[in-house]
Write a protein that holds these residues in place. Structure first.
Motif, PDB file in Angstrom:
ATOM      1  N   UNK A 127       6.603  -1.896   0.180  1.00  0.00           N
ATOM      2  CA  UNK A 127       5.900  -2.445  -0.989  1.00  0.00           C
ATOM      3  C   UNK A 127       4.396  -2.214  -0.842  1.00  0.00           C
ATOM      4  N   UNK A 128       3.864  -2.505   0.358  1.00  0.00           N
ATOM      5  CA  UNK A 128       2.427  -2.336   0.585  1.00  0.00           C
ATOM      6  C   UNK A 128       2.028  -0.869   0.439  1.00  0.00           C
ATOM      7  N   UNK A 129       2.912   0.043   0.870  1.00  0.00           N
ATOM      8  CA  UNK A 129       2.618   1.475   0.777  1.00  0.00           C
ATOM      9  C   UNK A 129       2.567   1.912  -0.676  1.00  0.00           C
ATOM     10  N   UNK A 130       3.544   1.444  -1.482  1.00  0.00           N
ATOM     11  CA  UNK A 130       3.544   1.780  -2.912  1.00  0.00           C
ATOM     12  C   UNK A 130       2.262   1.255  -3.555  1.00  0.00           C
TER      13      UNK A 130
ATOM     14  N   UNK B  99      -4.350  -1.495  -5.278  1.00  0.00           N
ATOM     15  CA  UNK B  99      -4.636  -0.630  -4.132  1.00  0.00           C
ATOM     16  C   UNK B  99      -5.486  -1.392  -3.104  1.00  0.00           C
ATOM     17  N   UNK B 100      -6.483  -2.121  -3.606  1.00  0.00           N
ATOM     18  CA  UNK B 100      -7.379  -2.862  -2.716  1.00  0.00           C
ATOM     19  C   UNK B 100      -6.615  -3.991  -2.020  1.00  0.00           C
TER      20      UNK B 100
ATOM     21  N   UNK C 172      -4.207  -6.202   2.877  1.00  0.00           N
ATOM     22  CA  UNK C 172      -3.058  -6.771   3.582  1.00  0.00           C
ATOM     23  C   UNK C 172      -2.724  -5.945   4.831  1.00  0.00           C
ATOM     24  N   UNK C 173      -2.713  -4.612   4.653  1.00  0.00           N
ATOM     25  CA  UNK C 173      -2.357  -3.725   5.762  1.00  0.00           C
ATOM     26  C   UNK C 173      -3.343  -3.905   6.922  1.00  0.00           C
TER      27      UNK C 173
ATOM     28  N   UNK D 231      -2.542  -5.372  10.685  1.00  0.00           N
ATOM     29  CA  UNK D 231      -2.725  -4.558  11.884  1.00  0.00           C
ATOM     30  C   UNK D 231      -3.795  -5.112  12.810  1.00  0.00           C
ATOM     31  N   UNK D 232      -4.595  -6.075  12.303  1.00  0.00           N
ATOM     32  CA  UNK D 232      -5.741  -6.522  13.105  1.00  0.00           C
ATOM     33  C   UNK D 232      -5.440  -7.753  13.947  1.00  0.00           C
TER      34      UNK D 232
END
Lengths: 275, 223
Positions: free
Chosen positions: B38-41, B51-52, B57-58, B62-63
């Protein structure tokens, strides 16, 4: 040029072309900008059915952009195009582009206009024959047997039937390009567009692709060919157009354009190729 | 300390613990793949706010270290929700572990999906468009079959990483293999051979998985 052909909204199949069924492509006042950079400044021409038009010019002159506008891979900023019995129309009032065409309408036009790319663009996960069959099944709605028969017919036409079961990565550039031509031809389009189809091939492979294109021209296929192959343009085309900075600088039969061009820029450009 | 007889003696309960690791791995991987897709789409969308949001979220996913997020989701999040909603909210340790590991994994999965999709040359899409194919068919027939082949090795190694990370969940009292090792080690006063046994057990499980990955990858390459 018929100046009454200003932009009209929407798609009207055959409507305006109906008056002149011998015209395969009519372009009126075509403009294209990428952001602030204007690439095409207003291109207008008619191409009769069955003719071969070569578009020549320096890099950045807009020839590939013009070709890509013809099947809407680039959205024109303004102007109007009638192609293969369909009208692709854009706002010419300078208020920005209005794109009233639906995805379905665009897809219908594209199915009638074959295109061959510089980089072949065969799909690597499919075999040669699957590459040719794919759009026949997905777009032309043929069943798999009909699609295979037709694919094999066109592969034979470009002399690639022996490679039907192979994957594109196993083929030379020239072979890949011939398959790409068969893939476009198998749709039995009304018009074929060639975007520097031989520019990434060495001379020997170029010759085999040009031979196929010659064959098509002889069969009376309507073709628009963006090319740097001046000998081919001279020998095969019915008409040659020289583009400079997004405008048609020279337009005529090859014998005149190559031997006695009216434009100085065209003469300079040709002198680099013809010595 | 290399004598595995104690490990073998407690094999039933240790196996149970390992199964909990595998369960949390399966749940958080499924969650991570779903949210990641979902995040990739969203990340590839032409709609800028989406997109932002997806990119944000990504980056967050990852952080934050898994260890920190495990404790945060197990302790801080239920407390915050309880305060907000005015009723007592409690997360089971397995739910907290699934959420924490799933969120972190989804950030990495999303970027792997994106890399795979963007690695399909643009010309392949244009060729399909020029033949009159429509976007859903182009995605299904041209883009995804190629993208999946490209992203599969990376996805598989990320999943192996995720399985290893499940050994952190004992910090929030999930009864996984490390949790059991801790208890047995205290009872028997002999923790060292148990850790050796656990390392060996994971080595075997992951060796089996890696072999499977190589086999599958080789198979895909040939096809």
């Amino acid at each position: 040029m018929n100046t009454t052909l200003t932009a009209v909204e929407g798609e009207r199949p055959c409507d305006t072309m109906g008056a002149d069924p011998s015209v395969a492509i009519r372009v009126v006042g075509l403009k294209k900008s990428f952001g602030d950079v204007a690439v095409l400044h207003g291109i207008s021409f008619d191409l009769p059915r069955g003719q071969v038009l070569s578009i020549i010019g320096a890099s950045g002159s807009g020839k590939s952009t013009l070709l890509r506008c013809l099947n809407y891979l680039e959205r024109p900023s303004a102007g109007a195009i009638w192609i293969a019995g369909h009208q692709l129309t854009f706002d010419a009032n300078g208020e920005g582009a209005r794109h009233s065409l639906s995805a379905a309408q665009i897809a219908r036009v594209r199915a009638e206009v074959g295109m061959v790319f510089q980089q072949f663009n065969l799909w690597p996960h499919m075999t040669v024959v699957q590459n040719v069959m794919e759009a026949l099944i997905q777009v032309r709605k043929l069943n798999s047997k009909e699609a295979r028969n037709r694919a094999e017919h066109y592969l034979a036409k470009v002399n690639m039937l022996d490679a039907a079961a192979r994957y594109p990565a196993r083929l030379s550039g020239g072979q890949q390009q011939r398959v790409a031509i068969a893939r476009a031809l198998a749709m039995e389009p009304q018009i074929m567009l060639f975007d520097e189809a031989t520019s990434s091939l060495d001379p020997e492979l170029t010759a085999e692709v040009l031979a196929v294109m010659r064959l098509l021209a002889r069969d009376g296929t309507t073709m628009v060919v963006v090319t740097h192959e001046m000998a081919f343009a001279r020998e095969v085309s019915d008409r040659v157009m020289f583009l400079h900075d997004g405008l048609i600088e020279e337009d005529g039969v090859p014998s005149v354009v190559f031997s006695n061009p009216g434009s100085n820029r065209c003469r300079q450009f040709l002198s680099k190729f013809l010595g | 300390m290399f004598d595995l007889s104690l490990f073998w003696e407690y094999r039933a309960i240790l196996l149970q613990g390992m199964l909990i690791n595998l369960l949390i791995f399966a749940l958080s991987s499924t969650l991570g793949l779903t949210i990641g897709l979902i995040a990739c789409v969203g990340r590839l969308s032409s709609f800028a706010p989406l997109r932002a949001a997806s990119a944000g979220y990504i980056e967050i996913g990852r952080s934050i270290p898994e260890f920190v997020l495990l404790i945060w989701i197990n302790n801080v999040l239920p407390f915050a929700l309880s305060t907000m909603l005015g009723e007592r909210i409690h997360f089971s340790p397995i739910l907290s572990a699934t959420l924490a590991l799933g969120v972190v994994a989804s950030g990495y999965f999303a970027e792997t999906f994106r890399a795979g999709i963007q690695a399909v040359p643009r010309g392949h899409l244009e060729a399909a468009r020029a033949l009159g194919m429509r976007t859903p068919r182009i995605l299904g027939r041209i883009v995804l079959p190629q993208a999946i082949r490209l992203m599969l090795p990376e996805l598989m190694s990320q999943n192996i990483g995720l399985l290893k990370t499940t050994t952190l969940v004992s910090v929030i009292a999930v009864p996984d293999i490390m949790y059991q090792v801790g208890i047995i080690g205290q009872q028997e006063m002999k923790p060292l051979p148990l850790y050796t046994g656990t390392a060996f057990a994971f080595f075997l499980v992951i060796l089996a998985l890696t072999t499977l990955v190589h086999h599958t990858h080789g198979h895909l390459r040939r096809s």
